[in-house]
Design a protein around this motif. Structure first.
Motif, PDB file in Angstrom:
ATOM      1  N   THR A 111      10.324   1.950  -7.722  1.00  0.00           N
ATOM      2  CA  THR A 111      10.480   3.148  -7.149  1.00  0.00           C
ATOM      3  C   THR A 111      11.306   3.091  -6.011  1.00  0.00           C
ATOM      4  OG1 THR A 111       8.459   3.553  -6.012  1.00  0.00           O
ATOM      5  CG2 THR A 111       8.611   4.558  -8.575  1.00  0.00           C
ATOM      6  N   PRO A 112      12.228   4.042  -5.694  1.00  0.00           N
ATOM      7  CA  PRO A 112      12.828   3.991  -4.333  1.00  0.00           C
ATOM      8  C   PRO A 112      11.617   4.453  -3.471  1.00  0.00           C
ATOM      9  CG  PRO A 112      13.955   5.530  -5.488  1.00  0.00           C
ATOM     10  CD  PRO A 112      12.926   4.735  -6.461  1.00  0.00           C
ATOM     11  N   ASP A 113      11.687   4.501  -2.034  1.00  0.00           N
ATOM     12  CA  ASP A 113      10.637   4.697  -1.099  1.00  0.00           C
ATOM     13  C   ASP A 113      11.114   6.498  -0.797  1.00  0.00           C
ATOM     14  OD1 ASP A 113       8.863   5.493   0.517  1.00  0.00           O
ATOM     15  OD2 ASP A 113       9.477   3.906   2.251  1.00  0.00           O
ATOM     16  N   MET A 114      10.342   7.126  -1.605  1.00  0.00           N
ATOM     17  CA  MET A 114      10.719   8.687  -1.328  1.00  0.00           C
ATOM     18  C   MET A 114       9.502   9.271  -1.569  1.00  0.00           C
ATOM     19  SD  MET A 114      13.105   9.700  -4.599  1.00  0.00           S
ATOM     20  CE  MET A 114      14.263   8.708  -4.363  1.00  0.00           C
ATOM     21  N   TYR A 115       9.348  10.612  -1.633  1.00  0.00           N
ATOM     22  CA  TYR A 115       7.981  11.264  -1.945  1.00  0.00           C
ATOM     23  C   TYR A 115       7.725  11.327  -3.352  1.00  0.00           C
ATOM     24  CZ  TYR A 115       7.884  12.920   2.885  1.00  0.00           C
ATOM     25  OH  TYR A 115       7.819  12.986   4.583  1.00  0.00           O
ATOM     26  N   MET A 116       6.401  11.415  -3.319  1.00  0.00           N
ATOM     27  CA  MET A 116       5.915  11.537  -4.974  1.00  0.00           C
ATOM     28  C   MET A 116       4.493  12.687  -4.740  1.00  0.00           C
ATOM     29  SD  MET A 116       3.794   8.446  -6.734  1.00  0.00           S
ATOM     30  CE  MET A 116       5.029   7.635  -7.748  1.00  0.00           C
ATOM     31  N   SER A 117       4.692  13.435  -5.755  1.00  0.00           N
ATOM     32  CA  SER A 117       3.546  14.452  -6.039  1.00  0.00           C
ATOM     33  C   SER A 117       2.430  13.557  -6.588  1.00  0.00           C
ATOM     34  CB  SER A 117       3.981  15.612  -6.785  1.00  0.00           C
ATOM     35  OG  SER A 117       2.954  16.387  -6.722  1.00  0.00           O
ATOM     36  N   LYS A 118       1.168  13.771  -6.214  1.00  0.00           N
ATOM     37  CA  LYS A 118       0.038  12.794  -6.708  1.00  0.00           C
ATOM     38  C   LYS A 118      -1.292  13.629  -6.983  1.00  0.00           C
ATOM     39  CE  LYS A 118       1.626   9.713  -3.299  1.00  0.00           C
ATOM     40  NZ  LYS A 118       1.268   9.004  -2.160  1.00  0.00           N
ATOM     41  N   LEU A 119      -1.827  13.279  -8.066  1.00  0.00           N
ATOM     42  CA  LEU A 119      -3.036  13.801  -8.550  1.00  0.00           C
ATOM     43  C   LEU A 119      -3.861  12.780  -8.861  1.00  0.00           C
ATOM     44  CD1 LEU A 119      -5.005  16.355  -8.707  1.00  0.00           C
ATOM     45  CD2 LEU A 119      -4.183  16.827 -11.043  1.00  0.00           C
ATOM     46  N   ILE A 120      -5.110  12.596  -8.162  1.00  0.00           N
ATOM     47  CA  ILE A 120      -5.875  11.313  -8.305  1.00  0.00           C
ATOM     48  C   ILE A 120      -7.203  11.675  -8.391  1.00  0.00           C
ATOM     49  CG2 ILE A 120      -6.377   8.921  -7.392  1.00  0.00           C
ATOM     50  CD1 ILE A 120      -3.754   9.044  -5.743  1.00  0.00           C
ATOM     51  N   VAL A 121      -7.932  11.162  -9.348  1.00  0.00           N
ATOM     52  CA  VAL A 121      -9.328  11.546  -9.585  1.00  0.00           C
ATOM     53  C   VAL A 121     -10.017  10.136 -10.003  1.00  0.00           C
ATOM     54  CG1 VAL A 121      -9.341  13.871 -10.095  1.00  0.00           C
ATOM     55  CG2 VAL A 121      -9.062  12.017 -11.978  1.00  0.00           C
TER      56      VAL A 121
END
Ligand SMILES: O=P(O)(O)OC[C@H]1O[C@](O)(COP(=O)(O)O)[C@@H](O)[C@@H]1O
Length: 319
Positions: A111-121
Motif C-alpha cells: 500500500t502507499p502511505d495514505m489513510y485507511m479506515s479500520k475496524l479492529i476487534v
C-alpha cells in the motif's frame, strides 16, 4: 536496535532527525539478517488531514517500498514502522514504539502511505463486525459477541477532527471511548489480548499502521476490516499504480496479510501501556520487546539488558 538508538532523541523536537536515524538503523540492523526482506509497507510521507506532510523522509539510508534488505536467504515481505508515535517521541511523551512484521514473500499487501479506515476487534468478536455497517451497530455487535453491554465495552479512536461524528455515534451507544493522541499498534495488541480492556479500534489512520495491526490480529486471532482512504485524486492514481483495481474495495484480514505464517515484533522507545521504554544506564541500556508469531502461536515479552560498552558488563549490569 532502532529503539536503542532513537530513544536518545526523546524530547529532541527533531522529527526529521529522529525518523532518519530510525530508518538508517533499521536498514543497517537488517543487513546482517539471513533473509531477503522486501519492504512492502512503510511509513513514508503522509499528507495529514490538513494537507501537510506529516513524516519527512530524507537523508542517507532512507527506505522505500520495494527496497530489499538483509544478507540473502528466505524471501520475505516486511512491514516497517521504524517509529510509531514520532510526535510522542520528540516531545518526550509516552507511547512511541518501533515495529516490524514479516511474512513469506507476497504475503503483505503493498500500500502507499495514505489513510485507511479500520475496524479492529479481538478473537471474542471475530465474525461479528462489518465495516460497512454504522459504527453503533458494530459496537453493539462487539458487546454482544463478548457477552457485555455496550456500557461495559471500550472503543479506541484517534483524537482527530475527522472523528468528531464517529465519536458522537459511539457515545450514543453508551460505550466507553479511549480518545488516543497517536498510535494504532498499542491498542491493537491490547484488543487482541483478553483482560486488556480495549474491545475495538475504529477510525481512520495510516495504512502502514493498518498493515501492522493486521499482522498483530493474525498472530492474536482477532479480526480486522479496512478500506483505503485517499484524500486526493493523486492518491487514487497511486492506489491504481499499486495494483488496486477498486480503490474502495473492502479489505479483509486475509487481503491485508495473505499468509498465515506471520511474525510481528515491537520494542518500546518511550514507556507505554504495554511496553517499557528504553532505559539507559552508564555503559548500557535495557529494552522491552514483544515478539508474536502464528507458527508457533506464541507471544513472548523480552526484557533485555545491553552492555553498550565492553567494560560495562564487567562492572556489573544494572537492574
Ligand atoms: O496523525 P495522522 O495524520 O492523523 O495519522 C494517524 C496515524 O499516525 C499515527 O498516530 C502514527 O503517528 P506518528 O506520525 O507520530 O508516528 C498512527 O498510529 C496513526 O494511524
Amino acid at each position: 536496535m532502532v529503539a536503542l538508538q532513537v530513544a536518545r532523541l526523546e524530547g529532541s523536537g527533531d522529527p526529521e532527525g529522529a525518523y532518519t536515524l530510525a530508518m538508517e538503523t533499521f536498514g543497517e540492523g537488517l543487513s546482517g539478517v539471513s533473509n531477503e526482506g522486501e519492504v512492502a509497507s512503510l511509513r513514508e510521507e503522509r499528507l495529514d488531514e490538513k494537507g501537510r506532510v506529516s513524516a519527512p523522509r530524507s537523508g542517507p539510508g532512507a527506505l522505500n517500498v520495494g527496497d530489499v534488505l538483509g544478507a540473502g536467504g528466505l524471501p520475505v515481505d516486511l512491514a516497517v514502522e521504524p517509529v510509531e508515535g514520532l510526535q510522542l517521541l520528540i516531545r518526550g511523551q509516552e507511547g512511541s514504539i518501533s515495529a516490524v512484521a514479516a511474512a513469506p514473500r507476497g504475503g503483505i499487501l503493498r500500500t502507499p502511505d495514505m489513510y485507511m479506515s479500520k475496524l479492529i476487534v479481538g478473537p471474542g468478536a471475530k465474525g461479528a463486525i462489518d465495516i460497512d455497517a454504522p459504527v453503533a451497530e458494530n459496537v453493539r455487535a462487539v458487546a454482544e459477541a463478548i457477552g457485555r453491554r455496550p456500557e461495559e465495552t471500550t472503543v479506541a479512536v484517534l483524537d482527530r477532527d475527522r472523528h468528531e461524528n464517529l465519536i458522537g455515534e459511539i457515545r450514543e451507544t453508551g460505550a466507553r471511548i479511549q480518545i488516543r493522541p497517536e498510535g494504532d499498534l498499542t491498542p491493537a495488541i491490547a484488543v487482541g489480548m483478553r483482560g486488556a480492556e480495549v474491545h475495538a479500534i475504529v477510525g481512520i489512520g495510516g495504512a502502514p499502521e493498518g498493515i501492522l495491526a493486521a499482522a498483530i490480529m493474525k498472530c492474536l486471532g482477532g479480526e480486522m476490516q479496512a478500506r483505503m482512504w485517499p484524500t486526493q485524486r493523486s492518491q487514487v492514481d497511486k492506489l491504481r499504480e499499486y495494483g488496486f483495481d477498486d480503490p474502495e474495495k473492502k479489505l479483509t484480514l486475509d487481503d491485508l496479510i495473505r499468509e498465515d505464517d506471520v511474525v510481528f515484533a515491537a520494542t518500546g522507545i518511550t514507556s507505554g501501556e504495554i511496553l517499557n521504554g528504553v532505559r539507559y544506564f552508564r555503559g548500557g541500556a535495557r529494552t522491552h520487546t514483544v515478539v508474536m508469531s502464528t507458527e508457533p502461536s506464541v507471544v513472548r515479552f523480552m526484557d533485555t539488558i545491553h552492555a553498550l560498552e565492553p567494560v560495562a558488563g564487567r562492572k556489573g549490569f544494572q537492574l
